[in-house]
Design an enzyme around this catalytic site. Structure first.
Site, mmCIF file in Angstrom:
data_model
loop_
_atom_site.group_PDB
_atom_site.id
_atom_site.type_symbol
_atom_site.label_atom_id
_atom_site.label_comp_id
_atom_site.label_asym_id
_atom_site.label_seq_id
_atom_site.Cartn_x
_atom_site.Cartn_y
_atom_site.Cartn_z
ATOM 1 N N VAL A 11 0.911 -1.239 0.240
ATOM 2 C CA VAL A 11 -0.088 -0.074 -0.074
ATOM 3 C C VAL A 11 0.805 1.072 -0.187
ATOM 4 O O VAL A 11 0.490 2.193 -0.644
ATOM 5 C CB VAL A 11 -0.930 -0.061 1.216
ATOM 6 C CG1 VAL A 11 -1.809 1.333 1.205
ATOM 7 C CG2 VAL A 11 -1.938 -1.247 1.291
ATOM 8 N N ARG A 34 14.746 -0.600 4.566
ATOM 9 C CA ARG A 34 15.549 -0.957 3.237
ATOM 10 C C ARG A 34 15.916 0.389 2.523
ATOM 11 O O ARG A 34 15.473 1.450 2.687
ATOM 12 C CB ARG A 34 14.455 -1.619 2.319
ATOM 13 C CG ARG A 34 13.849 -3.103 3.096
ATOM 14 C CD ARG A 34 12.690 -3.592 2.238
ATOM 15 N NE ARG A 34 11.633 -2.501 2.458
ATOM 16 C CZ ARG A 34 10.565 -2.784 1.588
ATOM 17 N NH1 ARG A 34 10.187 -3.898 0.948
ATOM 18 N NH2 ARG A 34 9.630 -1.722 1.865
ATOM 19 N N LYS A 89 -5.770 -0.999 10.919
ATOM 20 C CA LYS A 89 -7.184 -1.227 11.584
ATOM 21 C C LYS A 89 -6.962 -1.831 12.926
ATOM 22 O O LYS A 89 -7.783 -1.533 14.109
ATOM 23 C CB LYS A 89 -8.084 -2.324 10.586
ATOM 24 C CG LYS A 89 -7.398 -3.553 10.410
ATOM 25 C CD LYS A 89 -7.860 -4.363 9.173
ATOM 26 C CE LYS A 89 -7.083 -4.007 8.076
ATOM 27 N NZ LYS A 89 -6.493 -4.697 7.306
ATOM 28 N N GLY A 118 -11.321 -0.954 2.616
ATOM 29 C CA GLY A 118 -10.284 -0.780 1.492
ATOM 30 C C GLY A 118 -10.546 0.454 0.869
ATOM 31 O O GLY A 118 -10.637 1.753 1.069
ATOM 32 N N ILE A 120 -13.140 1.238 -0.514
ATOM 33 C CA ILE A 120 -14.534 1.499 -0.506
ATOM 34 C C ILE A 120 -14.795 2.667 0.277
ATOM 35 O O ILE A 120 -14.337 2.682 1.307
ATOM 36 C CB ILE A 120 -15.716 0.496 -0.153
ATOM 37 C CG1 ILE A 120 -15.430 -0.954 -0.758
ATOM 38 C CG2 ILE A 120 -17.064 0.734 0.210
ATOM 39 C CD1 ILE A 120 -16.076 -1.847 -0.271
ATOM 40 N N GLY A 171 -2.061 -15.467 -3.737
ATOM 41 C CA GLY A 171 -1.572 -14.216 -3.238
ATOM 42 C C GLY A 171 -2.690 -13.405 -2.576
ATOM 43 O O GLY A 171 -2.553 -12.456 -2.226
ATOM 44 N N ASP A 185 -9.625 -9.919 11.379
ATOM 45 C CA ASP A 185 -9.501 -8.661 10.517
ATOM 46 C C ASP A 185 -11.016 -7.916 10.528
ATOM 47 O O ASP A 185 -11.175 -6.818 10.668
ATOM 48 C CB ASP A 185 -8.940 -9.120 9.128
ATOM 49 C CG ASP A 185 -8.961 -8.137 8.224
ATOM 50 O OD1 ASP A 185 -8.205 -7.380 8.194
ATOM 51 O OD2 ASP A 185 -10.118 -8.208 7.521
ATOM 52 N N LYS A 189 -12.614 -4.194 11.924
ATOM 53 C CA LYS A 189 -13.188 -3.335 10.860
ATOM 54 C C LYS A 189 -14.871 -3.015 11.393
ATOM 55 O O LYS A 189 -15.411 -2.124 11.221
ATOM 56 C CB LYS A 189 -13.504 -3.976 9.363
ATOM 57 C CG LYS A 189 -11.899 -3.864 8.770
ATOM 58 C CD LYS A 189 -11.973 -5.207 7.516
ATOM 59 C CE LYS A 189 -10.784 -5.092 6.873
ATOM 60 N NZ LYS A 189 -10.496 -5.997 5.697
ATOM 61 N N GLY A 289 -5.957 -4.263 -1.511
ATOM 62 C CA GLY A 289 -5.204 -3.956 -2.877
ATOM 63 C C GLY A 289 -4.600 -2.667 -3.047
ATOM 64 O O GLY A 289 -4.804 -1.792 -2.401
HETATM 65 N N1 HSE Z 1 -6.627 -9.201 4.517
HETATM 66 C C1 HSE Z 1 -7.461 -8.236 4.225
HETATM 67 C C2 HSE Z 1 -8.785 -8.928 3.541
HETATM 68 C C3 HSE Z 1 -6.948 -7.186 3.572
HETATM 69 O O1 HSE Z 1 -8.596 -9.811 2.942
HETATM 70 O O2 HSE Z 1 -9.812 -8.287 3.290
HETATM 71 C C4 HSE Z 1 -7.676 -5.895 3.444
HETATM 72 O O3 HSE Z 1 -7.986 -5.247 4.921
#
Ligand code: HSE
Length: 385
Positions: A11, A34, A89, A118, A120, A171, A185, A189, A289
């Site tokens: 990000v 880095r 978060k 994200g 939105i 990924g 997660d 949120k 993303g």
């Molecule tokens: N791991 C989270 C998801 C990333 O899959 O939505 C975004 O918060």
């Protein structure tokens, strides 16, 4: 506007790229361990104090993620009088009241639009909704990884382990997927959404969360036969006769196939609020993303540039999570039949288990005891949509 960017991961790079296109908003420093030879237009440093002691820098953007050292860097930045934008978060949901109080005390902005939803425009619209309407609930699919897994279990006929491995290969899921698949997660949120929707500061770790680790393909199949999809839903709502308490939880949920939530595929998110005057309003889009999340972060930077205040409400009641007051139906499949809670439930056969009614608190406590006892358990909330 001169910006200090903390972290140059997925990000961070996205934010850097988007800001390069914006005149007047210059990334002066990138803080990273880095060397980053690809960064030619900003000073790359490992020294936080170099950034905080530069009076030209008015805003920092924290995209390191995780609790440490992000929390220490953000509190130091607020204390140094810098505006802070973050997508973190975990940090904001666990230290909500403290960080907001510090930002207010220092007279700086604290914004975290990208921390839920994200790309939105969710929290920012929730804040706008709250100021004009009494909100009754927030709910939705707030995690792309689990939606991808459940969707591919359904559409590609995979079992959980297979779907998770595929998501990791592509990924979409991390090497350690615990935070996503165990619902943490989504919990962060949900907490942030509840805080803004209801003007409260919930204790994040008191929001009950049960993830999708134990779901089987057979659970999805029996749900489908009955007209439902299984989705991991975070929900917070007013409870009690006066609606002055708040319940908040995360659990797999039976979602009717003919609802918007039942038709969200891949990594997309859908989140909604329901309130007086406005009814239900849904937001759908990319919940994660590089560029969707980077876009939401940049929106916060632009808001600060335009003089908008922090992303929170002035009132912030510290309030216990009242999950003992929210009761609904559940689909329950378990072999933990010796537990007194299970014995006392009124059970109707449903799919591979039973339909029962329980408070959120009791069901999640039962699941925690089953886990400690090494017993099998999967449950899914059966809510009205
Ligand atoms: N791991 C989270 C998801 C990333 O899959 O939505 C975004 O918060």
């Amino acid at each position: 506007m001169k910006i200090g960017l903390f972290g140059f991961g997925t990000v961070g790079k996205g934010v850097f790229d988007i800001l390069e296109e914006r005149p007047g908003m210059d990334v002066k420093y990138v803080l990273d361990l880095r060397p980053l030879p690809e960064v030619t237009t900003a000073i790359v440093t490992k020294d936080l104090n170099q950034i905080l002691s530069d009076p030209e820098v008015d805003t920092v953007v924290e995209l390191i993620g995780g609790m440490h050292p992000a929390y220490e860097f953000v509190t130091a930045s607020l204390k140094a009088g810098k505006n802070v934008v973050t997508a973190n978060k975990l940090m904001v949901s666990m230290h909500y009241a403290e960080l907001i109080s510090l930002a207010k005390e220092m007279g700086v902005s604290l914004r975290f639009s990208a921390a839920a939803g994200g790309g939105i425009p969710w929290l920012v619209n929730l804040q706008r909704a709250h100021r004009a309407s009494r909100l009754e609930s927030v709910f939705g699919i707030m995690n792309g990884t689990t939606n991808y897994i459940l969707d591919s279990m359904d559409t590609l006929d995979k079992d959980f382990d297979e779907a998770l491995a595929e998501a990791q290969r592509l990924g979409f899921a991390e090497a350690d997927p615990s935070s996503d698949i165990d619902g943490l997660d989504t919990r962060h949120k949900t907490t942030l959404s509840a805080n803004i929707a209801f003007g409260v500061a919930l204790e994040d770790d008191k929001v009950d969360a049960f993830g999708i680790r134990t779901v089987k393909k057979a659970d999805l199949d029996c749900a489908k036969e009955k007209g439902y999809m299984l989705k991991l839903i975070g929900k917070a709502c007013r409870v009690g006769a006066a609606g002055d308490k708040v319940a908040a939880w995360v659990e797999p949920t039976l979602v009717p196939l003919d609802t918007p939530q039942g038709n969200i595929h891949g990594c997309d998110n859908i989140i909604a609020f329901e309130g007086s005057h406005i009814g239900k309003t849904h937001f759908i889009g990319a919940g994660a993303g590089r560029y969707p999340t980077g876009y939401a972060v940049v929106q916060d930077v632009v808001d600060i540039f335009c003089g908008n205040a922090g992303l929170y409400n002035e009132e912030m009641a510290l309030m216990p999570v009242a999950n003992e007051m929210e009761c609904h139906k559940y689909y329950l499949r378990t072999d933990f039949t010796e537990d007194p809670f299970f014995a006392a439930l009124e059970k109707t056969p449903w799919g591979n288990g039973f339909e029962v009614t329980s408070s959120v608190r009791d069901m999640h406590d039962f699941a925690a005891r089953a886990k400690v006892a090494g017993k099998e358990i999967f449950f899914a909330g059966h809510l009205a949509f």
